[in-house]
Each structure stands twice: as structure tokens, then as C-alpha cells.
Design a protein around this motif. Structure first.
Motif, mmCIF file in Angstrom:
data_model
loop_
_atom_site.group_PDB
_atom_site.id
_atom_site.type_symbol
_atom_site.label_atom_id
_atom_site.label_comp_id
_atom_site.label_asym_id
_atom_site.label_seq_id
_atom_site.Cartn_x
_atom_site.Cartn_y
_atom_site.Cartn_z
ATOM 1 N N HIS A 92 0.841 -1.197 0.000
ATOM 2 C CA HIS A 92 0.000 0.000 0.000
ATOM 3 C C HIS A 92 0.878 1.250 0.000
ATOM 4 O O HIS A 92 2.094 1.134 -0.069
ATOM 5 C CB HIS A 92 -0.941 -0.055 1.205
ATOM 6 C CG HIS A 92 -1.671 -1.365 1.296
ATOM 7 N ND1 HIS A 92 -2.665 -1.713 0.426
ATOM 8 C CD2 HIS A 92 -1.502 -2.431 2.118
ATOM 9 C CE1 HIS A 92 -3.101 -2.926 0.721
ATOM 10 N NE2 HIS A 92 -2.403 -3.385 1.737
ATOM 11 N N HIS A 127 -6.226 -2.019 -2.571
ATOM 12 C CA HIS A 127 -5.092 -1.126 -2.357
ATOM 13 C C HIS A 127 -5.531 0.003 -1.444
ATOM 14 O O HIS A 127 -6.581 0.607 -1.655
ATOM 15 C CB HIS A 127 -4.604 -0.546 -3.695
ATOM 16 C CG HIS A 127 -3.589 0.543 -3.506
ATOM 17 N ND1 HIS A 127 -3.915 1.880 -3.535
ATOM 18 C CD2 HIS A 127 -2.255 0.480 -3.273
ATOM 19 C CE1 HIS A 127 -2.818 2.596 -3.326
ATOM 20 N NE2 HIS A 127 -1.803 1.778 -3.165
ATOM 21 N N ILE A 128 -4.715 0.250 -0.417
ATOM 22 C CA ILE A 128 -5.044 1.322 0.521
ATOM 23 C C ILE A 128 -4.121 2.511 0.293
ATOM 24 O O ILE A 128 -2.904 2.368 0.264
ATOM 25 C CB ILE A 128 -4.889 0.864 1.980
ATOM 26 C CG1 ILE A 128 -5.609 -0.482 2.188
ATOM 27 C CG2 ILE A 128 -5.436 1.922 2.930
ATOM 28 C CD1 ILE A 128 -5.390 -1.058 3.568
ATOM 29 N N ILE B 128 -9.711 3.008 0.507
ATOM 30 C CA ILE B 128 -9.446 1.661 0.022
ATOM 31 C C ILE B 128 -10.101 1.464 -1.334
ATOM 32 O O ILE B 128 -11.297 1.717 -1.501
ATOM 33 C CB ILE B 128 -9.986 0.595 0.993
ATOM 34 C CG1 ILE B 128 -9.513 0.904 2.418
ATOM 35 C CG2 ILE B 128 -9.518 -0.799 0.558
ATOM 36 C CD1 ILE B 128 -10.103 -0.031 3.455
#
Lengths: 144, 144
Positions: A92, A127-128, B128
Motif C-alpha cells: 500500500h 489497495h489502501i 481503500i
DNA sequence: TTACCATATTATAATTATTATTGTCAAGTA
DNA sequence: TACTTGACAATAATAATTATAATATGGTAA
């Protein structure tokens, strides 16, 4: 030293089924181990120093090939432009709201969307993007 | 019906300190309750039906104003272009890898980056992006 | 090694996305 | 009414990306 690094990159990609050329090698070498999440322009500006005839098309072509072969990730974390990350290990990012710099986060957050909210999507990954202020921007007043 | 909706939007923004004009009203009305995460072009294509003289500059100006006043969020979840979300309630997104459609996720995932990995960033928020395949794309074979 | 072929590279143009500039007009104000 | 402010549209400029076509080159087989 540089030559040694180039040989390593060459070794790594030699049997990958795509033609290795000096231009591609220069792009790959620039990306190898790069944690700056460069845009196409940054890649271009770097490799043109070694290959003054380098064109943007070659950069985009090579990137597209690498992305399609799963060698590089295309990131949508910068407004209006693509960025590229050679690190394919899922991770991330920390993004500075002020200077727009990007850092990697290799922590594994296992997140599950509850079936109610995921609207029958088949979720394959996530995905952060963590937004905030990097150390050097925290001091400065104007956080706009 | 439409007139009523317009009046609601008008009420909502009247005292916000910026001039309300027919063009802006049309843009705001298009955004109001919109969950499509439109790009500037989609907004333009919609409002030009009502205002044939509408220019892209007005769309971008209005969007920039709304973003700077915290009325609209600018999203970086589509490669190479900006998208806009009028919903300011913190939320996340489901993104179809195939058709690129985007759905909202209003679940609250409290995530903390461990101090070790956050590299002295001051984290103020996170977003997110869940990637996967939407219901109508799951059937189709070609998931490239 | 040479010849050939497939593909990479370059130049270029075209497209898409966004930002900046300028003149005009309309609303509000002294 | 004259003045000020800011919104609008037209336009130009710039940035980012993709497409096309001609040329150059690397890899392979003879």
C-alpha cells in the motif's frame, strides 16, 4: 558498478520472452529497485540522459509491455496521470497531501468487504492509500 | 419534479458564499446524489444538453471551486483522469477491472499503520480501492 | 557469418485531459 | 449611474497519452 547492475537486470529479464534492447535495458535499470513511483515523464527524463534519441513512445510501449506481463504495476494514485511501480509484492502507499511524495507500506491488512456491501462484486484485491503529511511537510504551516 | 429538485439544490448552496448561476446549478444538480463518479467530460456532456453554450472551462472552474470548499471529492482511482464524487461522507470504492465501473462502499474499516511502517507520516485519512469484477463482468470470459 | 523476419524505435500526428488567458457581460454596490 | 467583482465563454496553451507509419535493429536459421 553500473555495469554490474545492468548485468543483473539483463539476467533477470533475459528469458522473459521479450526482446532486450539498450533502450529497454535503460528503462528497466531505472525502474529496478526504484521506490519513487515515477510517472512516464520522470522515466523519460532519466533515460534520455543516456539515450538522447529516446522517445516517449518507447517509454509508454515498454511500460505497457511490462504492465501486461505483470512486471510493473500501474498506479492510479496521482490525479490526472499514471505512475508506475516495479515492486509487484502487494503493498500500500502513504501519500503526502502537500508535496505529493509517495512511500511504500508493506504491512498486510486483511480486509473483507461484508457480503452486504460488496454488491456481488468478485473482489480479487485491494489497495489502501493513506493520506497525510510527510515528515518534511509537517513543519510547514500551509497544509492546503 | 425536476424543478423541485433544483430548488433543493439551490437551498443547499444558497448561503455557501459563492454565486449561484444557471450553469453552476445545472452542474450541481447533475452531481447531487450522483453515484457514478463522473469525469469532467461526463459532467460536461450531461449539462451541455441543457446549456448548449456550456464550456469545459466552466465545468473545471466549478469543480475546482467545489473541491476547494470541501463540497466534492476529487478521486484518483482511474488511470490518467480525474473523477469526482459529491458524497463527502468518508467511504471506499469497488472498481471493476474490466468495465471500470465504480461502486461505493460505506463500511468503516478502521486501519492503523503501525508506527514502524508509517515513516513518521502524520496520517489523516485513508481510502481503500477494492479491485475485482462486477456482476455483469463475471460471466464474460475475457477478464484481461 | 549472412540474410531474413519479426519486432523495437523513432518521428510524427492525433487525441484526450487539463489549465491559463482574455474579453465580455451581468449582478451587486457606492 | 458609474464602479467593482466575479462568472462565463472562447480560445489558446500545455500536459498526458495513444496511434500510425517508416526505418532500424536484434535474434534466428541457413
Amino acid at each position: 558498478m553500473v555495469k554490474f547492475a545492468m548485468n543483473l537486470v539483463l539476467e533477470k529479464y533475459k528469458d522473459s520472452g521479450f526482446k532486450m534492447t539498450p533502450q529497454r535495458l535503460a528503462i528497466l535499470e531505472y525502474l529496478e529497485g526504484n521506490t519513487e513511483h515515477p510517472s512516464a515523464e520522470e522515466i523519460y527524463r532519466s533515460v534520455i540522459r543516456k539515450f538522447p534519441t529516446m522517445s516517449f513512445a518507447t517509454v509508454y510501449n515498454t511500460l505497457e509491455m511490462l504492465v501486461s506481463r505483470g512486471r510493473v504495476m500501474e498506479l492510479s494514485i496521482d490525479a490526472g496521470k499514471k505512475r508506475f511501480d516495479p515492486d509487484m509484492v502487494p503493498h500500500h502507499h502513504l501519500i503526502c497531501r502537500r508535496c505529493r511524495c509517495i512511500e511504500d507500506v508493506f504491512e498486510d491488512f486483511s480486509i473483507d468487504v461484508s457480503s452486504g456491501t460488496k454488491r456481488n462484486f468478485e473482489v480479487t484485491g485491494h489497495h489502501i492509500a493513506f493520506y497525510g503529511f510527510c515528515p518534511s511537510c509537517q513543519d510547514k504551516n500551509d497544509k492546503g
